[in-house]
Design an enzyme around this catalytic site. Sequence first.
Site, PDB file in Angstrom:
ATOM      1  N   GLU A  42       0.989  -1.095  -0.097  1.00  0.00           N
ATOM      2  CA  GLU A  42      -0.121   0.062   0.031  1.00  0.00           C
ATOM      3  C   GLU A  42       0.912   1.407  -0.049  1.00  0.00           C
ATOM      4  OE1 GLU A  42      -2.831   0.347   3.225  1.00  0.00           O
ATOM      5  OE2 GLU A  42      -3.409   2.023   2.725  1.00  0.00           O
ATOM      6  N   ARG A 269       5.279 -12.733   9.821  1.00  0.00           N
ATOM      7  CA  ARG A 269       5.764 -11.425   9.859  1.00  0.00           C
ATOM      8  C   ARG A 269       7.216 -11.427  10.156  1.00  0.00           C
ATOM      9  NH1 ARG A 269       1.966  -7.481   8.628  1.00  0.00           N
ATOM     10  NH2 ARG A 269       2.912  -5.527   9.030  1.00  0.00           N
ATOM     11  N   LYS A 279       4.457   0.835   9.392  1.00  0.00           N
ATOM     12  CA  LYS A 279       4.646   2.065   8.598  1.00  0.00           C
ATOM     13  C   LYS A 279       3.874   3.337   9.368  1.00  0.00           C
ATOM     14  CE  LYS A 279       3.147   0.179   5.101  1.00  0.00           C
ATOM     15  NZ  LYS A 279       2.458  -0.075   3.429  1.00  0.00           N
TER      16      LYS A 279
HETATM   17  P1  ATP Z   1       2.615  -1.911   7.859  1.00  0.00           P
HETATM   18  O1  ATP Z   1       1.821  -2.832   8.931  1.00  0.00           O
HETATM   19  O2  ATP Z   1       4.048  -1.892   8.366  1.00  0.00           O
HETATM   20  O3  ATP Z   1       1.968  -0.853   7.540  1.00  0.00           O
HETATM   21  P2  ATP Z   1       1.597  -3.393   5.875  1.00  0.00           P
HETATM   22  O4  ATP Z   1       1.316  -5.095   6.079  1.00  0.00           O
HETATM   23  O5  ATP Z   1       0.188  -2.712   5.864  1.00  0.00           O
HETATM   24  O6  ATP Z   1       2.767  -3.225   7.004  1.00  0.00           O
HETATM   25  P3  ATP Z   1       1.522  -3.415   3.108  1.00  0.00           P
HETATM   26  O7  ATP Z   1       2.101  -2.314   2.261  1.00  0.00           O
HETATM   27  O8  ATP Z   1       0.164  -3.636   2.992  1.00  0.00           O
HETATM   28  O9  ATP Z   1       2.233  -3.333   4.610  1.00  0.00           O
HETATM   29  O10 ATP Z   1       2.380  -4.646   2.827  1.00  0.00           O
HETATM   30  C1  ATP Z   1       2.686  -5.241   1.449  1.00  0.00           C
HETATM   31  C2  ATP Z   1       3.470  -6.677   1.674  1.00  0.00           C
HETATM   32  O11 ATP Z   1       4.419  -6.915   2.571  1.00  0.00           O
HETATM   33  C3  ATP Z   1       1.984  -7.480   2.310  1.00  0.00           C
HETATM   34  O12 ATP Z   1       2.076  -8.917   1.477  1.00  0.00           O
HETATM   35  C4  ATP Z   1       2.403  -7.742   3.720  1.00  0.00           C
HETATM   36  O13 ATP Z   1       2.019  -8.907   4.095  1.00  0.00           O
HETATM   37  C5  ATP Z   1       4.011  -7.834   3.388  1.00  0.00           C
HETATM   38  N1  ATP Z   1       4.531  -7.129   5.017  1.00  0.00           N
HETATM   39  C6  ATP Z   1       4.284  -6.113   5.534  1.00  0.00           C
HETATM   40  N2  ATP Z   1       5.001  -6.172   6.779  1.00  0.00           N
HETATM   41  C7  ATP Z   1       5.774  -7.211   6.885  1.00  0.00           C
HETATM   42  C8  ATP Z   1       6.490  -8.019   8.069  1.00  0.00           C
HETATM   43  N3  ATP Z   1       6.849  -7.132   8.955  1.00  0.00           N
HETATM   44  N4  ATP Z   1       7.165  -9.094   7.641  1.00  0.00           N
HETATM   45  C9  ATP Z   1       6.886  -9.931   6.424  1.00  0.00           C
HETATM   46  N5  ATP Z   1       6.042  -9.164   5.422  1.00  0.00           N
HETATM   47  C10 ATP Z   1       5.442  -7.962   5.585  1.00  0.00           C
HETATM   48 MG    MG Z   2      -1.461  -2.405   4.977  1.00  0.00          MG
END
Ligand code: ATP
Ligand code: MG
Length: 568
Positions: A42, A269, A279
Site C-alpha cells: 500500500e 511477519r 508504517k
Molecule cells: P505495516 O503494518 O508496516 O503498514 P502492511 O502489512 O500494512 O505493513 P503493506 O504495504 O500492506 O504493509 O504490505 C505489503 C506486503 O508486505 C504484504 O504482503 C504484507 O503482508 C507484507 N509485509 C508487511 N510487513 C511485513 C513484515 N513485517 N514481515 C513480512 N511481510 C510483511
Molecule cells: Mg497495510
Amino acid sequence: MNEKMNPEECEKKSLNFIEQFVQNDLKEGKNNGRIQTRFPPEPNGYLHIGHAKAICLDFGIAKTYGGQCNLRFDDTNPVKEDVEYVDSIKEDINWLGFQWNHLYYASDYFDKLYEFAIDLIKRGLAYVDDQSAEEIAQQKGTPTTSGTESPFRNRSVEENLDLFQRMQAGEFEEGSRVLRAKIDMANSNMHFRDPLMYRILKMSHHRTGNKWNVYPLYDFAHGQSDYFEGVTHSLCTLEFEVHRPLYDYFIDLLKGEDNYRPRQIEFNRLNITYMVMSKRKMLQLVKQGYVAGWDDPRMPTICGLRRRGYTPESIRNFIDCIGYTKFDGIIDIGLLEHSIREQLNKIDPRVSAVLKPVRLIVDNYPDGDVEWNETEINPEDKSIGTRSVPFTKELFVDKDDFMEEAPADYYRLSPGREVRLKNAYIVRCTGCEKDTDGQITCIHCDYLPETKFGQTNAKHKVKGTINYVSTSHCVTAEVRLYDRLLSVANAADEKDRDFIDMLNPNSLTVLKDVKIEPIVQDAKPLDSFQFMRVGYFNVDPDSTKDHLIFNRTVSLKDAFSNKLQGKK
Ligand code: ATP
Ligand code: MG
C-alpha cells in the site's frame, strides 16, 4: 550474488513450506504449470525490512520456478496514499535486486470491481447499509455469539442498485452509507458477518482523480485484483489467514468456468528486537521529528538501512537465514548486524580513525620527517593491495587509549608502558600534559626505531596495538554513532506503554572532531570503510567536500574489539 552465512548460524533449509506448496501445485498441473506472484504494497509509507522479507519471497518464488512476479500498488485508500511513496517503493525494490514483470495498481480495477459489486447486488448478495460504522460494529457479535442483522439487510435489489449508484454519484456524505456483502451474521468466522465492500470517500485519488466517490475495502479488492491479473500464489502475512475463506468466497462468485484460481498462502511477519516495524509508527516518528526522516539511519526502512551502510546482499542473506514459517516470533537484531558485518569484513578498506583525539608527541622522532608506511587495505583480501599511511612526530590517538594510572592488565598507553602503533613502531609512554581542569592535552612518548613493523629482526613484543593518525595529514570528519531506536527488546510485550516512551534517548551520538587518515578525503556517499578497532562506517549523503560525515553501520564484534584492545 548470494554470500551465505556460516553453516552453523544459518542452515539453509531444504525447501520452505511455500516452495513445497508451489512444487506440489506444479506436480499436479494446477493452473497449467503457470506460476505468478505479486508484491502488493500500500503506498502509504516507505518500505521497511519486514517488506524485504515479503519481496524476497514473492520475487524468489517466481524466479525459482520460472514464473513472473508483478508489483501491484494496493492503492484503494486515497486518504493515506501518496506518489512520493510509490516512487520510493519502486526504488527500494530495485535496490534490493529485484525487477517486476509488470507494474499494476489496484485502482486499475476500480471499474471492474464496481461492475462486480453491481453484479452481486443484482444477485441479492450485497446491500446498502445506512447505519454508522459504530452501529455496524456493535452488531458484529463476538466469536462465540452471533451478530445482529442490519435493519437494511433486506432491501430490494432495485433500491440497493439505486442507492449504490447514488453513493458513487456523490449524493451522500462520507460515513452515511456503506455497501456490504450479504453473507451470514451468525458465521463463526467474523469476517463472514456481512463484511464491508465499499465506503464513501470524497477524496481525490493519486491516479483516478475525482472519478470515484466510493472506494473498495481490502477484502473486496485484494483477491479480485489477484484474479484479474492471473496471480497463482498470493503470499501474505499470517494475520490474513482468517481472511482467506472470504478471499475464496469472492473468488468463487467471480471466477469463470475454467480451473484457474489464485491461492492465498500465509507466512510469519518479520519482527526484530529493538525495532519498530509498522508504517504507521514510522510515520509518527518522522512527522513528530523523533528521527530526521524516513531514511534516518536508525529507521528500519530500506532507505534508512541503505543510508546506514547496509548492502542489498546483506539484507537478502539475512532474510534467507531466518526463513519462512507459520509461527510469529521475534528475531534478534544481532542476526541482522551479523549479516552486514560478515560482508563488510570481506570488502571494506581498513583505515585508521581517531574518534576522541588527543595529541601524542614522539619526542625522539626527527622534526619534519614523514614516513609513508605501506599497509594492507584489507588483510582479508590481499589482492586489493596496499595504501600509504603517514607517520610523523606529532600524532592523534584516542583519549580512550590512554590512562594515567592504569591497572596491571591495561595494555594501552600509560606512563612507563609500551604499546605498538599499528603498522609502525613500538612507543614507550613517558608522560602527559594536562590543562587546569585536569584534562589530558598531550601525551609524550619515545619510539624504538628497531621495532619498525615488518622488520624481521623485531623481537621486541608488546601486548597492545593502538591506532593513530598524523596531525599534519589527517582529515577532520563528523561521525554519527547510532544505537538502538527502542530501549526495549520487544515492544509488543509492553502493551500498555506508548512506543514513543520506549524510544532510546541515546540512539544518536554526534562526534564533530574525528580524525581520519587522508585516504578517505575523496570518498563518495555510501562508500564504506572499517575504522580499525571501532567498526564499519560509510559516508553519509549529507557530506560535502569540506565536511565529511560518516555513519556507523555497525560496531566490530564486541569480543573481537575487546581482544584487540587487550582487555581480558
Ligand atoms: P505495516 O503494518 O508496516 O503498514 P502492511 O502489512 O500494512 O505493513 P503493506 O504495504 O500492506 O504493509 O504490505 C505489503 C506486503 O508486505 C504484504 O504482503 C504484507 O503482508 C507484507 N509485509 C508487511 N510487513 C511485513 C513484515 N513485517 N514481515 C513480512 N511481510 C510483511
Ligand atoms: Mg497495510
